[in-house]
Motif scaffolding. Sequence first.
Motif, PDB file in Angstrom:
ATOM      1  N   ARG A   1      49.918  42.311   4.071  1.00 34.18           N
ATOM      2  CA  ARG A   1      49.029  42.555   2.987  1.00 34.18           C
ATOM      3  C   ARG A   1      49.267  41.430   1.805  1.00 34.18           C
ATOM      4  NH1 ARG A   1      46.736  48.064   0.919  1.00 34.18           N
ATOM      5  NH2 ARG A   1      45.278  47.339  -0.484  1.00 34.18           N
ATOM      6  N   LEU A   2      50.494  41.637   1.153  1.00 36.04           N
ATOM      7  CA  LEU A   2      50.806  40.745   0.016  1.00 36.04           C
ATOM      8  C   LEU A   2      50.474  39.281   0.203  1.00 36.04           C
ATOM      9  CD1 LEU A   2      52.047  40.982  -2.872  1.00 36.04           C
ATOM     10  CD2 LEU A   2      54.214  40.591  -1.901  1.00 36.04           C
ATOM     11  N   TYR A   3      50.922  38.892   1.305  1.00 36.69           N
ATOM     12  CA  TYR A   3      50.720  37.277   1.638  1.00 36.69           C
ATOM     13  C   TYR A   3      49.509  36.819   2.090  1.00 36.69           C
ATOM     14  CZ  TYR A   3      55.678  36.441   0.834  1.00 36.69           C
ATOM     15  OH  TYR A   3      57.051  36.122   0.255  1.00 36.69           O
ATOM     16  N   GLY A   4      48.646  37.847   2.495  1.00 34.88           N
ATOM     17  CA  GLY A   4      47.204  37.663   3.281  1.00 34.88           C
ATOM     18  C   GLY A   4      47.578  37.271   4.580  1.00 34.88           C
ATOM     19  N   GLY A   5      48.583  37.730   5.351  1.00 29.96           N
ATOM     20  CA  GLY A   5      48.734  37.072   6.789  1.00 29.96           C
ATOM     21  C   GLY A   5      49.690  35.986   6.680  1.00 29.96           C
ATOM     22  N   PHE A   6      49.804  35.027   7.739  1.00 26.36           N
ATOM     23  CA  PHE A   6      50.677  34.185   7.754  1.00 26.36           C
ATOM     24  C   PHE A   6      50.047  32.842   8.582  1.00 26.36           C
ATOM     25  CE2 PHE A   6      50.859  37.200  11.269  1.00 26.36           C
ATOM     26  CZ  PHE A   6      50.821  36.327  12.558  1.00 26.36           C
ATOM     27  N   ASP A   7      50.620  31.779   8.849  1.00 22.93           N
ATOM     28  CA  ASP A   7      50.363  30.578   9.375  1.00 22.93           C
ATOM     29  C   ASP A   7      51.120  30.133  10.517  1.00 22.93           C
ATOM     30  OD1 ASP A   7      48.436  29.614   7.084  1.00 22.93           O
ATOM     31  OD2 ASP A   7      50.409  29.568   5.817  1.00 22.93           O
TER      32      ASP A   7
ATOM     33  N   HIS B   1      56.176  25.224   0.913  1.00 26.01           N
ATOM     34  CA  HIS B   1      54.975  24.309   0.601  1.00 26.01           C
ATOM     35  C   HIS B   1      53.616  24.648   0.907  1.00 26.01           C
ATOM     36  CE1 HIS B   1      57.368  20.265  -0.093  1.00 26.01           C
ATOM     37  NE2 HIS B   1      58.198  21.227  -0.395  1.00 26.01           N
ATOM     38  N   GLY B   2      53.477  26.092   0.783  1.00 26.50           N
ATOM     39  CA  GLY B   2      52.332  26.837   0.907  1.00 26.50           C
ATOM     40  C   GLY B   2      52.123  27.306   2.422  1.00 26.50           C
ATOM     41  N   VAL B   3      53.059  26.898   3.468  1.00 29.15           N
ATOM     42  CA  VAL B   3      53.001  27.418   4.842  1.00 29.15           C
ATOM     43  C   VAL B   3      53.699  28.696   4.947  1.00 29.15           C
ATOM     44  CG1 VAL B   3      53.640  26.884   7.295  1.00 29.15           C
ATOM     45  CG2 VAL B   3      52.720  25.075   5.700  1.00 29.15           C
ATOM     46  N   ARG B   4      53.044  29.791   5.480  1.00 25.89           N
ATOM     47  CA  ARG B   4      53.640  31.153   5.584  1.00 25.89           C
ATOM     48  C   ARG B   4      54.136  31.224   6.864  1.00 25.89           C
ATOM     49  NH1 ARG B   4      48.120  33.783   4.297  1.00 25.89           N
ATOM     50  NH2 ARG B   4      47.645  32.109   5.775  1.00 25.89           N
ATOM     51  N   ILE B   5      55.611  31.507   7.067  1.00 21.45           N
ATOM     52  CA  ILE B   5      56.282  31.568   8.467  1.00 21.45           C
ATOM     53  C   ILE B   5      56.592  33.041   8.348  1.00 21.45           C
ATOM     54  CG2 ILE B   5      57.716  30.761   9.731  1.00 21.45           C
ATOM     55  CD1 ILE B   5      57.587  28.454   7.163  1.00 21.45           C
ATOM     56  N   LEU B   6      56.215  33.769   9.535  1.00 23.63           N
ATOM     57  CA  LEU B   6      56.698  35.007   9.881  1.00 23.63           C
ATOM     58  C   LEU B   6      57.677  35.174  11.194  1.00 23.63           C
ATOM     59  CD1 LEU B   6      56.695  38.323   9.984  1.00 23.63           C
ATOM     60  CD2 LEU B   6      54.621  38.023  11.261  1.00 23.63           C
ATOM     61  N   GLY B   7      58.835  35.551  10.780  1.00 21.47           N
ATOM     62  CA  GLY B   7      59.925  35.639  11.828  1.00 21.47           C
ATOM     63  C   GLY B   7      60.556  36.807  12.256  1.00 21.47           C
ATOM     64  N   LEU B   8      60.354  36.864  13.542  1.00 23.76           N
ATOM     65  CA  LEU B   8      60.591  37.962  14.486  1.00 23.76           C
ATOM     66  C   LEU B   8      61.218  37.597  15.785  1.00 23.76           C
ATOM     67  CD1 LEU B   8      57.130  39.766  14.222  1.00 23.76           C
ATOM     68  CD2 LEU B   8      59.471  40.995  13.450  1.00 23.76           C
ATOM     69  N   GLY B   9      62.482  37.563  15.891  1.00 23.79           N
ATOM     70  CA  GLY B   9      63.246  37.209  16.903  1.00 23.79           C
ATOM     71  C   GLY B   9      63.579  38.086  17.775  1.00 23.79           C
ATOM     72  N   GLY B  10      64.411  37.863  19.005  1.00 23.52           N
ATOM     73  CA  GLY B  10      64.704  38.897  20.186  1.00 23.52           C
ATOM     74  C   GLY B  10      63.865  38.783  21.063  1.00 23.52           C
TER      75      GLY B  10
ATOM     76  N   ILE C   1      58.445  37.117   5.799  1.00 20.53           N
ATOM     77  CA  ILE C   1      57.584  35.948   5.709  1.00 20.53           C
ATOM     78  C   ILE C   1      58.053  35.163   4.455  1.00 20.53           C
ATOM     79  CG2 ILE C   1      55.220  35.201   4.973  1.00 20.53           C
ATOM     80  CD1 ILE C   1      54.456  38.238   5.955  1.00 20.53           C
ATOM     81  N   VAL C   2      58.384  33.912   4.932  1.00 20.17           N
ATOM     82  CA  VAL C   2      58.709  32.801   3.970  1.00 20.17           C
ATOM     83  C   VAL C   2      57.839  31.824   3.848  1.00 20.17           C
ATOM     84  CG1 VAL C   2      60.481  30.780   3.747  1.00 20.17           C
ATOM     85  CG2 VAL C   2      61.348  33.175   4.662  1.00 20.17           C
ATOM     86  N   THR C   3      57.561  31.441   2.407  1.00 21.14           N
ATOM     87  CA  THR C   3      56.578  30.412   2.327  1.00 21.14           C
ATOM     88  C   THR C   3      57.231  29.017   1.898  1.00 21.14           C
ATOM     89  OG1 THR C   3      55.004  31.746   1.552  1.00 21.14           O
ATOM     90  CG2 THR C   3      54.781  29.656   1.059  1.00 21.14           C
TER      91      THR C   3
ATOM     92  N   ARG D   1      58.866  47.381  14.197  1.00 20.80           N
ATOM     93  CA  ARG D   1      59.438  46.231  13.218  1.00 20.80           C
ATOM     94  C   ARG D   1      58.099  45.737  12.578  1.00 20.80           C
ATOM     95  NH1 ARG D   1      62.789  41.768  16.339  1.00 20.80           N
ATOM     96  NH2 ARG D   1      62.800  40.830  14.326  1.00 20.80           N
ATOM     97  N   VAL D   2      57.242  45.482  13.349  1.00 16.28           N
ATOM     98  CA  VAL D   2      55.724  44.864  12.804  1.00 16.28           C
ATOM     99  C   VAL D   2      55.323  45.774  11.871  1.00 16.28           C
ATOM    100  CG1 VAL D   2      53.554  44.112  13.627  1.00 16.28           C
ATOM    101  CG2 VAL D   2      55.485  43.362  14.769  1.00 16.28           C
ATOM    102  N   ARG D   3      55.278  47.272  12.316  1.00 10.44           N
ATOM    103  CA  ARG D   3      54.564  48.099  11.338  1.00 10.44           C
ATOM    104  C   ARG D   3      55.362  48.064   9.891  1.00 10.44           C
ATOM    105  NH1 ARG D   3      53.908  51.365  15.846  1.00 10.44           N
ATOM    106  NH2 ARG D   3      55.923  52.555  15.364  1.00 10.44           N
ATOM    107  N   ARG D   4      56.543  47.864  10.082  1.00  7.70           N
ATOM    108  CA  ARG D   4      57.350  47.780   8.773  1.00  7.70           C
ATOM    109  C   ARG D   4      56.792  46.691   7.604  1.00  7.70           C
ATOM    110  NH1 ARG D   4      61.707  50.126  11.737  1.00  7.70           N
ATOM    111  NH2 ARG D   4      62.472  48.105  12.299  1.00  7.70           N
ATOM    112  N   LEU D   5      56.062  45.407   8.466  1.00  6.84           N
ATOM    113  CA  LEU D   5      55.804  44.192   7.828  1.00  6.84           C
ATOM    114  C   LEU D   5      54.643  44.326   7.001  1.00  6.84           C
ATOM    115  CD1 LEU D   5      57.236  41.890  10.370  1.00  6.84           C
ATOM    116  CD2 LEU D   5      58.020  41.999   7.698  1.00  6.84           C
ATOM    117  N   TRP D   6      53.937  45.687   7.201  1.00  4.86           N
ATOM    118  CA  TRP D   6      52.516  45.706   6.839  1.00  4.86           C
ATOM    119  C   TRP D   6      52.138  45.382   5.227  1.00  4.86           C
ATOM    120  CZ3 TRP D   6      49.986  48.809   3.100  1.00  4.86           C
ATOM    121  CH2 TRP D   6      50.829  49.794   2.688  1.00  4.86           C
ATOM    122  N   MET D   7      53.133  46.062   4.386  1.00  5.33           N
ATOM    123  CA  MET D   7      53.117  45.455   3.147  1.00  5.33           C
ATOM    124  C   MET D   7      53.004  44.059   2.897  1.00  5.33           C
ATOM    125  SD  MET D   7      52.201  46.725   0.080  1.00  5.33           S
ATOM    126  CE  MET D   7      52.347  48.517  -0.122  1.00  5.33           C
ATOM    127  N   LYS D   8      54.054  43.464   3.319  1.00  9.00           N
ATOM    128  CA  LYS D   8      54.291  42.043   2.983  1.00  9.00           C
ATOM    129  C   LYS D   8      53.209  41.260   3.847  1.00  9.00           C
ATOM    130  CE  LYS D   8      59.395  42.346   3.494  1.00  9.00           C
ATOM    131  NZ  LYS D   8      60.463  41.982   4.387  1.00  9.00           N
TER     132      LYS D   8
END
Length: 198
Positions: free
Chosen positions: A118-124, A81-90, A77-79, A109-116
């Motif tokens: 939670r930390l980011y409060g989701g994504f945009d 300017h305040g926009v949270r972007i989650l990347g999952l290719g393939g 998850i990359v932020t 892959r998605v399960r491994r992201l659960w902590m991130k």
Amino acid sequence: MNILTLSDIESGYLWSCQHPIILKNVDLILSCGDLDPHYLSFIATYTHAPVLYVHGNHDTSYQTTPPEGCICIEDRIVTYHGVRILGLGGSMRYKAGPYQYTQSEMNRRVRRLWMKLRLYGGFDILLTHSPAFGIGDGTDLPHTGFHAFRRLIEKYEPYAMVHGHTHLNYGTAYQRLREYQHTKIINAYERYLLKFKQ
């Protein structure tokens, strides 16, 4: 924020001599994959905007020649300017090779992201190569979407999901824009300018 989204086919419009003008008012560039790495490097050279990308199923050349000046956000998850972007290719696994996953593998892959998450409060914005299952995907195995993406949309209700893979020239079943719940679904085939409202 003006976000230029790209996928699957290099745009002659962006290759043209007008590209500095075209890219002048773009704040962020998101690539959904299956693009020549030299094309992304070329675009990164002519813009002040960050170029973020995920891999498509045909991006094996990225292993030896990654696009220069661009940032891979696979499983991140990359932020910006305040926009949270989650990347999952393939794409769905339909033969041997990298950047292909079974439904179970994408779920992991998605399960491994659960902590991130939670930390980011989701994504945009959910940036993927393949669509979500049942939302602009195909009926054949290579173009079937991922259940995990649909669950992410349902749980976090992001502003947008941006994907490629299902080319708009495949037929009228594939659309540029859809909406699922409160999320804009954008097929970025070639290019699309998303005006993100914060």
